[in-house]
Design an enzyme around this catalytic site. Sequence first.
Site: not given
Length: 495
Positions: A12, A14-15, A235-236, A257, A294, A302, A401
Amino acid sequence: MKAYVAVDIGASSGRLMLGAIVDGQLKLTEVHRFKNGFKNEDGHDRWQIDHIIDEIFIGLEKVKKMGYTSVDLGIDTWAVDYVLVGDDGKKMHDPVSYRDARTNHAITQLTTDLPKAYIYEKTGIQFQNFNTLYQLYTEERDDLAKADKILMIPDYIGYVLTGNAVTEVTNASTTQMLNLRQGLFDKDLLKEVNVAQDQFPELVESGTSLGKVSHKWHVTYDIPETDVITVATHDTASAVVGTPGFGNHWAFLSSGTWSLLGTELNTPENGRDAFKENYTNEWGAYGTYRFLKNIMGLWIVQCIKRELNDQYSFKELAEMADKVAPFRVFIDINDKRFENPQNMIAELQRYVDETGQAKLETPGELTRAVYENLALYYANEIQKLSTIIANPIDTLNIVGGGSNVALMNQLTADLANVQVVAGPSEATAIGNLLVQMITTGAVKDVVAGRKLIKASFDLKTYTPDATAYPDVFTKYQTFMKTVDIDKAEKSKEAV
């Protein structure tokens, strides 16, 4: 002062995060944030990959304006999705999202020829309809035949930046096509999906130097001299590197997410019990394995927030949930019906109606139901995880998060009867930065990196109260067994 940039991109948003070690602590600065998402094009949900790359350069321009003329950079994204690159070195199409419906029946179709047990023994990866194996199985055959390269999303971004193509192992393992024993893509599985080994670039480990950002990009953008390091690109995998776990009895929960719950192993576990419970052995950084399940995550909340026209913040939704009576409903939160429904609120309401439970009407009721049933699912999986690896779990490190959701964290501690350590919320970016720092020698190894995390960030501990909700967990397990029986009966009827 040496500066490192983590490009951390989720489903959702990016940074770009700037990291540096100052006075023995890791300091983070968010430089640039942008929205991410997929759009329906040509009948498929596709990521806007050019938009992502443009936003990375916009972020790097901001880094240079901060006074940094030279940086290292690492890229992590979600897993399983890929880009087909043609002979001309350009993408053939925008990549299809894992939430696209094209793979809905692919597992059933592919495993008609290759039994599930056979695939699991080879790969040790859990069965999910969006795994790359099933995406390639449903891919247009003409496009696959024309593709010169198949690149996972972070590898494609690195390729565009530097001109160099690799396949980093932590993300490659999520394809369900890497052979656990051989350490290579499995030839039998590649044949099944009409893909040649050489269509995937060379496999590399986390921490491999990829090269400098190409000169052509400096003509278009005013960016620093940038050396790209291939970090733990899933990312995980980066989040687990950035999890301050110590000892032999801790588990991690990367909560965003998706919820990724598991532990770090030195050898894979792909025996009968792991197969039965659909646990996965994703490759981690530095020769480890992420043995995990998972699970649905904050995606549902969200969606609730968005469908309420964003009139409430996540904090406000959590505050409303805290005022609702506990455990009004049980939900199989990992049911596929919640992966990408047209309307999440309506889907949750249909579920409780179908199962004869209390109605979910207010934002607080909806949000609390999600947090409670995530906590129940986590508790159930911690029990299974401890049994499979024959090692009791006494501490759950929650990062991402979800580490900020106090209600869910305390519920998890109480229901699982484990100590919960929450934080850091930026574990993915931190893990990305740590691999860069280890590669350049600024940090000795992962153990030293995790000690640095503990010294740098405020972590909150939730102590379990096993008497808080007597009998709830037992009732939930009974409910889930009933759900499993119903699913089995429906499956037989379908056959």
